[in-house]
Design a protein around this motif. Structure first.
Motif, PDB file in Angstrom:
ATOM      1  N   GLU A  15       0.824  -1.216   0.000  1.00 34.21           N
ATOM      2  CA  GLU A  15       0.000   0.000   0.000  1.00 34.21           C
ATOM      3  C   GLU A  15       0.857   1.265   0.000  1.00 34.21           C
ATOM      4  OE1 GLU A  15      -3.077   2.733  -0.001  1.00 34.21           O
ATOM      5  OE2 GLU A  15      -3.132   0.616  -0.515  1.00 34.21           O
ATOM      6  N   ILE A  16       1.922   1.301   0.795  1.00 32.79           N
ATOM      7  CA  ILE A  16       2.742   2.516   0.869  1.00 32.79           C
ATOM      8  C   ILE A  16       3.349   2.848  -0.497  1.00 32.79           C
ATOM      9  CG2 ILE A  16       4.844   1.323   1.654  1.00 32.79           C
ATOM     10  CD1 ILE A  16       3.662   4.891   2.633  1.00 32.79           C
ATOM     11  N   ASN A  17       3.727   1.831  -1.251  1.00 31.77           N
ATOM     12  CA  ASN A  17       4.292   2.070  -2.582  1.00 31.77           C
ATOM     13  C   ASN A  17       3.215   2.563  -3.554  1.00 31.77           C
ATOM     14  OD1 ASN A  17       6.902   1.362  -1.809  1.00 31.77           O
ATOM     15  ND2 ASN A  17       6.553  -0.790  -2.257  1.00 31.77           N
ATOM     16  N   ARG A  18       1.979   2.103  -3.374  1.00 30.24           N
ATOM     17  CA  ARG A  18       0.885   2.617  -4.203  1.00 30.24           C
ATOM     18  C   ARG A  18       0.598   4.082  -3.871  1.00 30.24           C
ATOM     19  NH1 ARG A  18      -1.495  -2.525  -3.001  1.00 30.24           N
ATOM     20  NH2 ARG A  18      -3.095  -1.549  -1.694  1.00 30.24           N
ATOM     21  N   VAL A  19       0.653   4.422  -2.579  1.00 28.30           N
ATOM     22  CA  VAL A  19       0.447   5.814  -2.163  1.00 28.30           C
ATOM     23  C   VAL A  19       1.516   6.711  -2.791  1.00 28.30           C
ATOM     24  CG1 VAL A  19       0.523   7.383  -0.172  1.00 28.30           C
ATOM     25  CG2 VAL A  19      -0.756   5.239  -0.021  1.00 28.30           C
ATOM     26  N   VAL A  20       2.768   6.274  -2.731  1.00 26.43           N
ATOM     27  CA  VAL A  20       3.870   7.055  -3.313  1.00 26.43           C
ATOM     28  C   VAL A  20       3.670   7.209  -4.819  1.00 26.43           C
ATOM     29  CG1 VAL A  20       6.352   7.013  -3.823  1.00 26.43           C
ATOM     30  CG2 VAL A  20       5.546   6.495  -1.516  1.00 26.43           C
ATOM     31  N   ARG A  22       0.911   7.057  -6.599  1.00 26.93           N
ATOM     32  CA  ARG A  22      -0.212   7.968  -6.880  1.00 26.93           C
ATOM     33  C   ARG A  22       0.215   9.417  -6.700  1.00 26.93           C
ATOM     34  NH1 ARG A  22      -3.384   4.083  -3.938  1.00 26.93           N
ATOM     35  NH2 ARG A  22      -3.264   5.420  -2.099  1.00 26.93           N
ATOM     36  N   ALA A  23       0.975   9.688  -5.644  1.00 23.72           N
ATOM     37  CA  ALA A  23       1.444  11.054  -5.389  1.00 23.72           C
ATOM     38  C   ALA A  23       2.396  11.523  -6.487  1.00 23.72           C
ATOM     39  CB  ALA A  23       2.136  11.118  -4.022  1.00 23.72           C
ATOM     40  N   LYS A  26       0.389  12.344  -9.583  1.00 27.68           N
ATOM     41  CA  LYS A  26      -0.302  13.620  -9.395  1.00 27.68           C
ATOM     42  C   LYS A  26       0.685  14.783  -9.518  1.00 27.68           C
ATOM     43  CE  LYS A  26      -3.387  16.100  -6.313  1.00 27.68           C
ATOM     44  NZ  LYS A  26      -4.113  16.086  -5.046  1.00 27.68           N
ATOM     45  N   GLU A  36      -5.607   0.242  -9.877  1.00 31.41           N
ATOM     46  CA  GLU A  36      -4.615  -0.464  -9.083  1.00 31.41           C
ATOM     47  C   GLU A  36      -4.912  -1.956  -9.033  1.00 31.41           C
ATOM     48  OE1 GLU A  36      -4.221   1.401  -5.251  1.00 31.41           O
ATOM     49  OE2 GLU A  36      -4.052   3.389  -6.157  1.00 31.41           O
ATOM     50  N   GLU A  38      -3.319  -5.355  -6.743  1.00 31.46           N
ATOM     51  CA  GLU A  38      -2.425  -5.713  -5.647  1.00 31.46           C
ATOM     52  C   GLU A  38      -1.573  -6.949  -5.922  1.00 31.46           C
ATOM     53  OE1 GLU A  38      -6.458  -7.534  -4.910  1.00 31.46           O
ATOM     54  OE2 GLU A  38      -5.752  -5.562  -5.508  1.00 31.46           O
TER      55      GLU A  38
END
Length: 127
Positions: A15-20, A22-23, A26, A36, A38
């Motif tokens: 999840e943390i890598n997906r958050v990064v 996405r950021a 953006k 996404e 998994e």
């Protein structure tokens, strides 16, 4: 100046890598549509079931159920020509070669950054 909107499939189990990622997408200035997955099995299903083709697939290597190499092979086996970029912390030449042999178009090491993404988007004329 904003770049054109692209459809991205982000394949990453952490999840943390997906958050990064996405950021980073953006921050790169696009109004991107990011789907996404998994693991590789879900990625293959998303590609198969997509209403419109993806412009880019960002593919992790080590995931449960199906790894990035196998998912890449299966996606290519469906005749999909969308650029697939491996994004992995395993950056040894043998690891890169294994991904390219599986059908990936390029490789970048983790963590994904705005600069790395910019190079990827320019290479595949998505910027």
């Amino acid at each position: 100046m904003a770049r054109k909107m692209i459809r991205v499939l982000l394949v990453e189990d952490e999840e943390i890598n997906r958050v990064v990622a996405r950021a980073v997408l953006k921050a790169a200035g696009g109004g991107d549509v990011v789907d996404e997955a998994e693991n590789g099995e879900v990625a293959v299903q998303r590609v198969r079931d997509a209403a419109a083709p993806y412009d880019l697939v960002l593919m992790d290597k080590q995931m449960p159920v199906m790894d990035g190499h196998e998912a890449t092979r299966r996606i290519r086996g469906m005749g999909v020509t969308t650029p697939i970029v491996a994004v992995s912390s395993d950056g040894l030449p043998a690891d890169v070669d294994a991904f390219i042999t599986a059908g990936a178009d390029d490789f970048t090491s983790k963590p994904l950054s705005k600069e790395k993404l910019g190079v990827i988007l320019a290479k595949f004329r998505l910027a």
